[in-house]
Design a protein around this motif. Sequence first.
Motif: not given
Length: 82
Positions: A9, A12-15, A17-18
């Motif tokens: 995480i 890849y901080p875009g994970i 919200p997913q």
Amino acid sequence: MFRGVVQHIKRYPGIIPQMFFICLGMGGAFMYLIRLARGPHVTLWNKNENPEPWNKLDPTYQYKFVAITTDYKNLKKDGPEF
């Protein structure tokens, strides 16, 4: 295991919200299924009180069927007439 997830995480901080919406959807689906299972209309799940619910139906019980009305005179034939 949890340490690897945290490192992933951070990389890849875009994970975030997913994962939030996936967990929200799974939790909502689980709660909906629990609500359906506890409903008053579900008698098949109560095996102690009514083990065979189809035996209580009398001949005058009205079943729910899907009725699609079609005018058979206007149907077009695709094949040849023999």
